[in-house]
Motif scaffolding. Structure first.
Motif, mmCIF file in Angstrom:
data_model
loop_
_atom_site.group_PDB
_atom_site.id
_atom_site.type_symbol
_atom_site.label_atom_id
_atom_site.label_comp_id
_atom_site.label_asym_id
_atom_site.label_seq_id
_atom_site.Cartn_x
_atom_site.Cartn_y
_atom_site.Cartn_z
ATOM 1 N N HIS A 87 0.808 -1.219 0.000
ATOM 2 C CA HIS A 87 0.000 0.000 0.000
ATOM 3 C C HIS A 87 0.843 1.271 0.000
ATOM 4 N N VAL A 90 3.065 3.212 -4.396
ATOM 5 C CA VAL A 90 2.821 4.362 -5.267
ATOM 6 C C VAL A 90 3.381 5.635 -4.635
ATOM 7 N N GLU A 91 3.071 5.869 -3.367
ATOM 8 C CA GLU A 91 3.500 7.087 -2.677
ATOM 9 C C GLU A 91 5.013 7.270 -2.740
ATOM 10 N N ALA A 110 0.770 -1.186 -7.574
ATOM 11 C CA ALA A 110 -0.443 -0.498 -7.145
ATOM 12 C C ALA A 110 -1.526 -1.508 -6.818
ATOM 13 N N GLN A 112 -4.724 -0.917 -7.699
ATOM 14 C CA GLN A 112 -5.658 -0.884 -8.821
ATOM 15 C C GLN A 112 -4.978 -0.193 -9.994
ATOM 16 N N ASP A 115 -4.148 3.577 -10.274
ATOM 17 C CA ASP A 115 -3.085 4.152 -9.453
ATOM 18 C C ASP A 115 -1.734 4.170 -10.150
#
Length: 333
Positions: A87, A90-91, A110, A112, A115
Motif C-alpha cells: 500500500h 505508489v507514494e 499499485a 488498482q 493508481d
C-alpha cells in the motif's frame, strides 16, 4: 543525452539505495544489487543500525540513513529499490522520482490499475526510469518459452493452466496476511500467474469467466480463476494455504510446453522448459544457475547507463493489474 546520464557513463555503474530493510530485500534483492554488473549497493534507509547489519556485511562501506527522506535526498544515490508493503508503493515511488532517482519497486506497484497514472506521469515528467520488480521476464526460462511460442512450436494455443502456491498460515503478522498492507495471494503471486501468460502470448483477457475465492481476515488466500483470452482459455490457482507448487502449461494443437519452477527458479527448484511435440517426443532446456534478480538489476542498470529499452515497462505491469481489477469486479458481480 542528459548530464545525469553522461555522469553515470563516466563511472559506468549505478549507485543503489534500498528504502527499507525488508526480509526479501535482505535475502534476495540486496545480494542481487551487490552481484549485478554495473551496479553497487551504496545505501540503506531503515529505522535502526541493527536492521542494517546484514546488508552491511555484504556491502562494506554501506551508508545507513535513519529516514526514508534522507535516502531520497542523498546526492550520491542514483537509483532506489523499494520493498515496502504494497500500500506504500505508489507514494514512495512518486517521491523517489520527484527526488531525481530512478526507481525499481516491488510488485504489485499499485492496488488498482488507475493508481499507475501518477507513477507514469512522474516517470515522464522527470525522465527517470521507473519499473515494477517483475523479475521473471528477465529469466532465460521465460525468454525461451516466449521464443518457442512465437516460433509456433506448440501450434495454435488452446489452453493455459497455471498453479502457484505456498503456505504461510502460521505467520499471521506477514504483510501478505494483512488487509491494511495490501495483502492477499492475488496481489502477491497472482501477478505472476497472470502476467507471465500475457508476456508469452502478447494477448490480453477478454473476460473473466469464473471466480472462486476464499478469504481469511479480509484477504484472499485461495482462488481459482478462469478467463477467456482471444485465442485460448485460461485457468489458474494461486494460494497461500496449500503445499508449495509451481507449474505453467501451454497446450496447443501441435504440442505442449511446460515450465517447472517458473516463479522461484533456484529456490523452489531448477528452471526448465519442457516441449512435447505431437509425436510425443520431449525436448528440455535447463537453466540451473541463472538468478533472475541479478538479471533484472543488470537490465535496469543497462537502461539507466545506456538508454537500453527496459524489458518490463510500467505499461506492461499496469496491464496485469487491469486483469486483477477484472477479477475483483467479476467476484462482486
Amino acid at each position: 543525452m542528459s548530464a545525469n546520464i553522461r555522469e553515470l557513463k563516466m563511472t559506468d555503474y549505478v549507485r543503489w539505495g534500498i528504502l527499507g530493510a525488508a526480509n526479501f530485500a535482505r535475502a534476495h534483492m540486496g545480494p542481487a544489487i551487490h552481484q549485478a554488473r554495473r551496479g553497487r549497493l551504496c545505501a540503506l534507509a531503515t529505522s535502526s543500525e541493527e536492521k542494517a547489519a546484514p546488508f552491511a556485511e555484504r556491502a562494506p562501506g554501506l551508508k545507513v540513513h535513519l529516514s526514508y527522506d534522507d535516502l531520497l535526498a542523498d546526492p550520491e544515490i542514483d537509483a532506489i529499490y523499494i520493498p515496502l508493503p504494497n500500500h506504500l508503493h505508489v507514494e514512495w515511488t512518486v517521491k523517489a522520482l520527484e527526488a531525481g532517482k530512478h526507481v525499481l519497486v516491488e510488485k504489485p506497484l499499485a492496488m488498482q490499475a488507475a493508481d499507475f497514472a501518477p507513477v507514469i506521469a512522474a516517470r515522464d515528467a522527470t525522465g527517470k526510469l521507473a519499473a515494477e520488480a517483475y523479475m521473471v521476464v528477465h529469466h532465460p526460462q521465460w525468454k525461451k518459452a516466449k521464443a518457442l511460442y512465437e516460433e509456433g512450436a506448440i501450434g495454435a494455443l488452446k489452453r493455459v493452466s497455471v498453479a502457484f502456491s505456498y503456505d504461510n498460515r502460521s505467520d499471521s503478522n506477514n504483510i501478505r496476511n494483512r488487509p491494511e498492507t495490501g495483502g492477499g495471494a492475488v496481489p502477491d503471486i497472482g501477478v505472476y500467474a497472470y502476467g507471465t501468460v500475457r508476456f508469452v502470448t502478447g494477448e490480453e483477457p477478454q473476460s473473466i469467466l469464473s471466480t472462486e475465492i476464499e478469504r481469511e481476515n479480509g484477504v484472499d488466500v485461495w482462488s481459482h480463476i478462469t478467463a477467456r483470452f482471444p485465442s485460448f482459455h485460461y485457468t489458474g490457482v494461486v494460494s497461500m494455504r496449500m503445499a508449495p507448487w509451481q507449474e505453467v502449461v501451454f497446450h496447443g494443437d501441435g504440442g505442449v510446453m511446460r515450465l517447472s519452477a517458473p516463479f522461484n527458479a533456484g529456490v523452489y527448484g531448477q528452471a526448465e522448459v519442457e516441449l512435447q511435440g505431437a509425436d510425443l517426443k520431449v525436448t528440455r532446456w535447463r537453466f540451473p544457475s541463472d538468478n533472475h534478480y541479478v538479471h533484472q538489476v543488470e537490465a535496469f542498470n543497462a537502461s539507466v547507463l545506456d538508454g537500453a529499452p527496459y524489458p518490463c515497462p510500467l505499461e506492461f505491469s499496469r496491464g496485469t493489474q487491469e486483469m486483477i481489477d477484472m477479477i475483483w469486479a467479476a467476484e462482486k458481480a
